[in-house]
Write a protein that holds these residues in place. Structure first.
Motif: not given
Length: 231
Positions: A22-23, A28-31, A47-49
């Motif tokens: 959540n942090t 808005n980090l590009n994770t 994993y982030y799409k």
């Protein structure tokens, strides 16, 4: 490949991982992804799409670690010595060129430690010559090796060339054969040049860690024994 367990089985509270995610999302980090292991077991993976478990990433300068491991393997095989001068392995570059006096004393160990006397006014990314080895060996060595530390992508590239020269294989293929790091052979090299150690392949670092665990490597304590100076 790896056993999966719950965060609680690893001694981690699930709520702590939720707070972490959540942090990161709040800033808005590009994770791209996150993976956490303990004792060779995965307790968190996400994993982030559009990224997924099978998405191949360039690892950029993480590849320097792979170069260092390959150099260590070659030393074990008796194909080099860390205290050999680097010019010993590239005599063809000094047929019509006299080696700098500082370079003559620069060893493979100095290059692994990034404690050389090499200096570029500008990054060689912007230099027109594709012969990276010659650019390095004929470059500016303005102080003795071992005197100071400076981050060095160029030296890692030359060590990568050395690995490929001594093995007759591309760096990734050599490590794959020795350590079973990856299943696929990924071709990311620049045509007519050695594999770029500062751009990076796409093997999963976690597989390297698993290899070390499997072989009984004792981890950070062994590293600390060989790092000079106070920590």
């Amino acid at each position: 490949m790896f056993e999966k367990i719950t965060p609680e089985q690893a001694g981690i509270k699930s709520e702590a991982l939720v707070n972490l995610v959540n942090t990161l999302n709040a800033h808005n980090l590009n994770t791209h992804s996150m993976l956490m292991m303990k004792d060779g077991k995965i307790f968190f993976e996400t994993y982030y799409k559009p990224f997924s478990q099978d998405y191949l990433h360039r690892f950029y300068s993480q590849t320097k670690s792979y170069v260092g491991i390959a150099i260590g393997l070659l030393e074990e095989e008796g194909k080099l010595c860390l205290d050999d001068p680097i010019i010993k392995y590239f005599p063809e570059n000094f047929v019509d060129y006299k080696a700098n006096e500082y370079l003559k004393k620069q060893t493979i160990r100095h290059m692994l430690e990034m404690r050389t006397g090499f200096s570029w006014a500008n990054s060689w990314f912007y230099l027109p010559d594709d012969d990276r080895v010659s650019l390095y060996l004929h470059g500016n060595f303005n102080k003795p090796s071992g005197c100071y530390w400076a981050y060095d992508s160029d030296g890692s590239q030359v060590l990568c060339v050395l690995v490929e020269k001594l093995t007759g294989k591309k760096l990734l293929d050599y490590l794959k054969d020795k350590l079973t790091l990856v299943r696929e052979r990924v071709n990311l090299e620049n045509p007519d040049d050695a594999s770029y150690a500062y751009v990076g392949y796409c093997p999963l670092t976690i597989r390297l860690i698993e290899t070390l665990i499997r072989e009984g490597w004792s981890g950070s304590s062994e590293i600390l024994k060989v790092i000079p100076g106070d920590l």
